[in-house]
Design an enzyme around this catalytic site. Sequence first.
Site, mmCIF file in Angstrom:
data_model
loop_
_atom_site.group_PDB
_atom_site.id
_atom_site.type_symbol
_atom_site.label_atom_id
_atom_site.label_comp_id
_atom_site.label_asym_id
_atom_site.label_seq_id
_atom_site.Cartn_x
_atom_site.Cartn_y
_atom_site.Cartn_z
ATOM 1 N N THR A 211 0.861 -1.181 0.000
ATOM 2 C CA THR A 211 0.000 0.000 0.000
ATOM 3 C C THR A 211 0.896 1.230 0.000
ATOM 4 O OG1 THR A 211 -2.018 0.989 0.880
ATOM 5 C CG2 THR A 211 -0.410 0.274 2.509
ATOM 6 N N HIS B 24 -5.651 -1.031 5.024
ATOM 7 C CA HIS B 24 -5.224 0.377 5.043
ATOM 8 C C HIS B 24 -6.277 1.165 5.834
ATOM 9 C CE1 HIS B 24 -3.320 3.891 2.597
ATOM 10 N NE2 HIS B 24 -4.038 4.417 3.574
ATOM 11 N N CYS C 57 -2.852 7.473 8.101
ATOM 12 C CA CYS C 57 -3.440 6.137 8.020
ATOM 13 C C CYS C 57 -2.445 5.101 8.547
ATOM 14 C CB CYS C 57 -3.771 5.781 6.580
ATOM 15 S SG CYS C 57 -4.916 6.915 5.791
#
Lengths: 165, 212
Positions: free
Chosen positions: A26, A49, A32
């Site tokens: 990712t 995520h 995040c």
Amino acid sequence: MIITRQVVKVGIADMNVAKNPDTIRTSGLGSCVGVVLYDEFQKIAGLVHVMLPDSSLNRTESINLAKFADTGIPAMIEQLKLEGVQPFKLKAKIAGGAQMFQFASSRDTLRIGPRNVEAVKACLLQFKIPLIAEETGGSSGRTIEFDPSTGLLNIRTVNQGVIDI
Amino acid sequence: MGIHQNITSIHLDVLKEIGNIGAAHAATALSSLLNKKIDMKVPKVEMVSFDDMMDLAGGPDNVVTAIYLRIEGDVSGSMFFILPIEQSNAFIRNLIQDPTFDFEKPPLSEIGISAMQELGNILSGSYLSALSDFTRLKIYPTVPALTVDMVGAIISFGLVELSQVSDYVIVIDTAIHEEDVPGSEDVRGHFFLLPDPESFDSIFKSLGVTLP
């Protein structure tokens, strides 16, 4: 025999699963948190995520489970179960939760990175999944890639190089 | 939040006009600051997923120079001014007359950082005051913050507030680039204005358009 490795990509507020020899990645984690749940014997890993700490913040009509720490992690455990993984074998590595900007403001959203990390850890504890390694906090974005065959999480940071945890 | 379903092409035109007026003032400011010709694209207003939002700025992995500020008041939301590294290097080298300045090679000189912050201040200030004059809405920006990092890490921060009510974002996107420089079309800067969902009502009302 040539083994072709593919990189499974996970978007923002998204999740997916990868098996050896594939890897899972990712990109651009800021506040995040990227949560990797993996089984080192079956060489399989799931990546979530996570964007927000708690699904009680949700005000949409339909909920995207992968967006929140408290729903994303259980959803990933369920998905891994379907792949034949026994939950007690799962281990976790996490990265992200940076504080991208410093403002002189009391708004809670500005502490979102640390809150995400706290929520992820609380959820892992609740499901008794050991946290093997983490690379969290700071003020830089991260791109992460997990290799289920080695159990290593590769983390790239702008201007600070690459590390494996 | 049903607002997204009720938005028609008239509303999108209103938002485009906002992007047009704001960015035109900012481009003029940039042009007189650098004494260069700056070309501006017709604004785009799109409703996109978070992943597509990252792609508008070159993909989540892309490293950029970004100025971010929150706006509060009658309209709340996030605003970004995003420049490709090479373009921001060119602007700042020109401003501080130091050809060695490079955002990719920290530690960065104080004067370079300060010049970029000031650039962000002036541009976002002209964008928002034009917007405020046009709509007669009160808009209070925070002090702009500067960062050099991945697009995904930067933009997701501006989506935190919004992501609690939606999986989509309405973005007012205006691209600018230097005129008369070969290849400059490829190194575009972007202004992104991301109003919070509850702010659309005030924007439309201020311009005499209502939501059904």
